[in-house]
Write an enzyme that holds these catalytic residues in place. Structure first.
Site, PDB file in Angstrom:
ATOM      1  N   ASP A  35      14.681 -59.317 102.466  1.00  0.00           N
ATOM      2  CA  ASP A  35      14.403 -59.473 101.040  1.00  0.00           C
ATOM      3  C   ASP A  35      14.177 -58.071 100.464  1.00  0.00           C
ATOM      4  O   ASP A  35      13.836 -57.138 101.190  1.00  0.00           O
ATOM      5  CB  ASP A  35      13.161 -60.348 100.812  1.00  0.00           C
ATOM      6  N   THR A  91      18.955 -67.175  91.186  1.00  0.00           N
ATOM      7  CA  THR A  91      19.960 -67.143  90.109  1.00  0.00           C
ATOM      8  C   THR A  91      19.278 -67.659  88.847  1.00  0.00           C
ATOM      9  O   THR A  91      19.543 -68.786  88.405  1.00  0.00           O
ATOM     10  CB  THR A  91      21.189 -68.023  90.450  1.00  0.00           C
ATOM     11  N   GLU A 161      11.110 -78.796  96.342  1.00  0.00           N
ATOM     12  CA  GLU A 161       9.829 -78.178  96.661  1.00  0.00           C
ATOM     13  C   GLU A 161       8.797 -79.292  96.825  1.00  0.00           C
ATOM     14  O   GLU A 161       8.836 -80.294  96.114  1.00  0.00           O
ATOM     15  CB  GLU A 161       9.424 -77.201  95.553  1.00  0.00           C
ATOM     16  N   LYS A 213      26.355 -78.982  93.331  1.00  0.00           N
ATOM     17  CA  LYS A 213      24.939 -78.702  93.100  1.00  0.00           C
ATOM     18  C   LYS A 213      24.593 -78.717  91.607  1.00  0.00           C
ATOM     19  O   LYS A 213      23.638 -79.356  91.180  1.00  0.00           O
ATOM     20  CB  LYS A 213      24.591 -77.336  93.712  1.00  0.00           C
ATOM     21  N   CYS A 269      14.745 -74.771  88.731  1.00  0.00           N
ATOM     22  CA  CYS A 269      16.126 -75.226  88.959  1.00  0.00           C
ATOM     23  C   CYS A 269      16.706 -76.062  87.807  1.00  0.00           C
ATOM     24  O   CYS A 269      17.637 -75.622  87.137  1.00  0.00           O
ATOM     25  CB  CYS A 269      16.201 -76.013  90.265  1.00  0.00           C
ATOM     26  N   LYS A 272      17.444 -74.445  84.163  1.00  0.00           N
ATOM     27  CA  LYS A 272      18.459 -73.376  84.117  1.00  0.00           C
ATOM     28  C   LYS A 272      19.806 -73.848  84.667  1.00  0.00           C
ATOM     29  O   LYS A 272      20.861 -73.360  84.258  1.00  0.00           O
ATOM     30  CB  LYS A 272      17.970 -72.096  84.793  1.00  0.00           C
ATOM     31  N   ARG A 338       7.307 -71.930  87.542  1.00  0.00           N
ATOM     32  CA  ARG A 338       8.439 -71.510  86.711  1.00  0.00           C
ATOM     33  C   ARG A 338       8.786 -72.625  85.727  1.00  0.00           C
ATOM     34  O   ARG A 338       8.898 -73.781  86.090  1.00  0.00           O
ATOM     35  CB  ARG A 338       9.658 -71.188  87.599  1.00  0.00           C
TER      36      ARG A 338
HETATM   37  N1  LIG Z   1      13.507 -73.644  94.878  1.00  0.00           N
HETATM   38  C1  LIG Z   1      14.217 -74.738  95.092  1.00  0.00           C
HETATM   39  O1  LIG Z   1      13.688 -75.851  95.174  1.00  0.00           O
HETATM   40  C2  LIG Z   1      15.717 -74.653  95.223  1.00  0.00           C
HETATM   41  C3  LIG Z   1      16.415 -75.774  95.700  1.00  0.00           C
HETATM   42  C4  LIG Z   1      17.788 -75.695  95.806  1.00  0.00           C
HETATM   43  C5  LIG Z   1      18.456 -74.559  95.407  1.00  0.00           C
HETATM   44  N2  LIG Z   1      17.758 -73.504  94.906  1.00  0.00           N
HETATM   45  C6  LIG Z   1      18.497 -72.314  94.491  1.00  0.00           C
HETATM   46  O2  LIG Z   1      18.252 -71.321  95.470  1.00  0.00           O
HETATM   47  C7  LIG Z   1      18.231 -70.030  94.874  1.00  0.00           C
HETATM   48  C8  LIG Z   1      16.915 -69.357  95.189  1.00  0.00           C
HETATM   49  O3  LIG Z   1      15.880 -70.094  94.598  1.00  0.00           O
HETATM   50  P1  LIG Z   1      14.354 -69.842  94.965  1.00  0.00           P
HETATM   51  O4  LIG Z   1      13.597 -70.915  94.301  1.00  0.00           O
HETATM   52  O5  LIG Z   1      14.210 -69.649  96.425  1.00  0.00           O
HETATM   53  O6  LIG Z   1      14.117 -68.439  94.207  1.00  0.00           O
HETATM   54  P2  LIG Z   1      12.937 -67.399  94.430  1.00  0.00           P
HETATM   55  O7  LIG Z   1      12.854 -66.627  93.175  1.00  0.00           O
HETATM   56  O8  LIG Z   1      11.739 -68.087  94.981  1.00  0.00           O
HETATM   57  O9  LIG Z   1      13.484 -66.443  95.587  1.00  0.00           O
HETATM   58  C9  LIG Z   1      14.519 -65.530  95.432  1.00  0.00           C
HETATM   59  C10 LIG Z   1      14.278 -64.389  96.425  1.00  0.00           C
HETATM   60  O10 LIG Z   1      15.437 -63.543  96.431  1.00  0.00           O
HETATM   61  C11 LIG Z   1      14.984 -62.203  96.547  1.00  0.00           C
HETATM   62  N3  LIG Z   1      16.059 -61.312  96.128  1.00  0.00           N
HETATM   63  C12 LIG Z   1      16.493 -61.046  94.863  1.00  0.00           C
HETATM   64  N4  LIG Z   1      17.537 -60.192  94.916  1.00  0.00           N
HETATM   65  C13 LIG Z   1      17.762 -59.932  96.223  1.00  0.00           C
HETATM   66  C14 LIG Z   1      18.723 -59.140  96.905  1.00  0.00           C
HETATM   67  N5  LIG Z   1      19.670 -58.455  96.247  1.00  0.00           N
HETATM   68  N6  LIG Z   1      18.668 -59.102  98.234  1.00  0.00           N
HETATM   69  C15 LIG Z   1      17.716 -59.777  98.928  1.00  0.00           C
HETATM   70  N7  LIG Z   1      16.788 -60.548  98.334  1.00  0.00           N
HETATM   71  C16 LIG Z   1      16.821 -60.629  97.006  1.00  0.00           C
HETATM   72  C17 LIG Z   1      13.733 -62.156  95.679  1.00  0.00           C
HETATM   73  O11 LIG Z   1      12.937 -61.043  95.978  1.00  0.00           O
HETATM   74  C18 LIG Z   1      13.090 -63.497  96.040  1.00  0.00           C
HETATM   75  O12 LIG Z   1      12.214 -63.371  97.143  1.00  0.00           O
HETATM   76  C19 LIG Z   1      18.484 -70.267  93.379  1.00  0.00           C
HETATM   77  O13 LIG Z   1      19.855 -70.152  93.123  1.00  0.00           O
HETATM   78  C20 LIG Z   1      18.039 -71.698  93.186  1.00  0.00           C
HETATM   79  O14 LIG Z   1      18.653 -72.307  92.084  1.00  0.00           O
HETATM   80  C21 LIG Z   1      16.403 -73.513  94.835  1.00  0.00           C
END
Ligand SMILES: NC(=O)c1ccc[n+]([C@@H]2O[C@H](COP(=O)([O-])OP(=O)(O)OC[C@H]3O[C@@H](n4cnc5c(N)ncnc54)[C@H](O)[C@@H]3O)[C@@H](O)[C@H]2O)c1
Length: 437
Positions: A35, A91, A161, A213, A269, A272, A338
């Protein structure tokens, strides 16, 4: 078939990435995760959870201890030590636009690919606009020393989550968006215990998998706004929206899940992703085909404004009133705030002049950090004391069990707004509460 021990890389250690990394270790793989946030990485490397997620902490600590799960900040390290990489970076919605911001995804692919000198599969899991996988494949072909021996696939994530571990280890389905039989085989090996257990696997092209998705989240949001629209018709006519939802949801073509009325959806999610899908449709020249998505978003935001208005109706004026908001996270089971509907409402009521105090069983620290203007109580008792109005805005079990009589002795006035239809209206009314939902 015997489970195969693979070398797995995970890029991005947020809600999705940490869950995915720990669950990949649980499936028997050697996992290295990276990360850009060194503070988060240091905590994870010590086996500490940076957020609240049931069941994930012990699993994380166990695999960090055994050495099967490692965290760092070096992309080179990940590139050298893994063959299947999952990109799990954020994203978010772009500032000033409805579109997804894919800059983190692009950066992650670039930073990883430039160190890849051997055959590897990079699997996108982040939720992205359709067409991203194709762009990332072109980028990888340009920057990876291994050139065409690095392939890109997309396998969207459906975890929720609050139940992320169970959703990852026993998902409803796996979706593999691949461009070759080799990529499909690598994904089948990665998920071998789940595939053997009979989990449905949908193998398709990357573009379709990206859309699955976005479409799933847009559909869920639509269902929620649909029942919330009906809730207002019920309110205007004296009809019972919960009975309506039960009867409507008994139709198997409709189903009862996600048909619960209330304050609507929020989080990192659904809002957005709904907007991102609409923005992408606009770019593709087909926005008219999904114009209803805008109405879905409008109904959802209307629910938040409506609760602020409802409180005003009960109190007459917010000036000088003490308002207690129960629940701050966007849903129970997580400390994720969020786009939290509860905090949107709390902030609106505070701007209208009330003294607002918020209580949440796990999200208090996150609220203190991001909403410095709101008071955060350390306990339920402290939050409800001398309140003129109590709003239940996130339905944690602790709040579902509230006793109307005990609560009634703690507050100044017995005004209750049940923003999640989580309480027994009859019991509260019998205890002298003015109950609205
Ligand atoms: N949270 C959920 O329930 C969930 C479920 C399904 C899909 N998603 C999708 O998964 C993705 C991530 O969501 P999230 O909730 O985990 O987000 P989050 O903000 O909790 O985590 C994102 C992580 O990516 C890291 N990051 C950013 N740029 C980076 C880079 N260039 N290299 C390495 N690390 C980097 C950030 O520091 C952060 O720790 C999104 O596209 C979201 O839509 C999330």
């Amino acid at each position: 078939m015997e489970p195969v021990r693979l070398r797995i890389g995970v890029i991005g250690t947020g809600y999705l990435g940490v869950t995915h990394a720990a669950c990949m270790a649980e499936l028997g793989h050697d996992v290295v995760a990276v990360d850009v946030d060194p503070v988060k990485v240091a905590r994870l490397a010590a086996g500490e959870m940076p957020f609240h997620e049931p069941d994930l902490g012990p699993m994380l600590a166990r695999h960090v201890r055994s050495g099967r799960l490692r965290f760092g900040t070096s992309f080179r390290e990940v590139a050298l030590n893994a063959d299947v990489h999952f990109v799990c970076v954020g994203t978010p919605q772009q500032a000033g636009s409805d579109a997804w911001d894919t800059s983190h995804v692009e950066q992650a692919f670039r930073d990883l690919a430039r160190h890849l000198d051997h055959s590897a599969l990079i699997v996108g899991k982040s939720t992205v606009p359709v067409g991203t996988a194709e762009r990332m494949a072109a980028l990888v072909a340009e920057v990876a020393p291994a050139g065409s021996r690095v392939e890109v696939a997309w396998s969207p994530e459906f975890l929720r989550e609050g139940q992320a571990v169970a959703d990852t280890l026993t998902p409803d389905r796996l979706v593999f968006g691949v461009s070759s039989g080799w990529a499909e085989q690598m994904l089948r090996l990665t998920y071998q215990p789940l595939v053997s257990a009979g989990t449905a696997v949908h193998v398709t092209d990357p573009a379709t998998s990206e859309l699955v998705k976005a479409a799933a989240n847009a559909f869920l949001a639509t269902k929620i706004s649909f029942v919330n629209g009906l809730a207002e018709i019920c309110e205007a006519t004296g009809a019972d929206v919960l009975a309506l939802a039960d009867a409507l949801g008994s139709d198997p073509r409709i189903g009862r899940r996600s048909l619960h009325p209330g304050l609507g959806y929020g989080g990192g999610c659904l809002p957005k992703d709904l907007r991102g899908l609409h923005a992408r449709a606009r770019e593709l020249g087909v926005s008219g085909a999904v114009s209803f998505l805008e109405a879905v978003d409008d109904v959802n935001l209307r629910r938040r404004r409506r609760l602020v208005d409802l409180g005003l109706e009960l109190l007459g004026s917010y000036r000088g009133a003490r308002v207690c908001v129960l629940g701050a996270s966007f849903k129970p089971g997580t400390d994720d705030i969020r786009d939290s509907p509860a905090l949107h409402v709390a902030s609106g009521i505070q701007r209208a002049g009330a003294d607002v105090v918020v209580y949440d069983p796990v999200a208090g620290a996150a609220v203190r950090q991001a909403y410095r203007q709101l008071s955060v109580a350390g306990s339920l008792d402290e939050a409800v004391a001398e309140a003129d109005l109590v709003l239940l805005l996130c339905e944690w079990d602790e709040f579902r069990r509230l006793d109307p009589l005990a609560l009634g002795t703690a507050v100044r006035r017995r005004n209750l707004i049940d923003g999640r239809y989580a309480l027994d209206a009859k019991r509260f009314r019998a205890a002298g509460w003015t109950y609205r939902a």
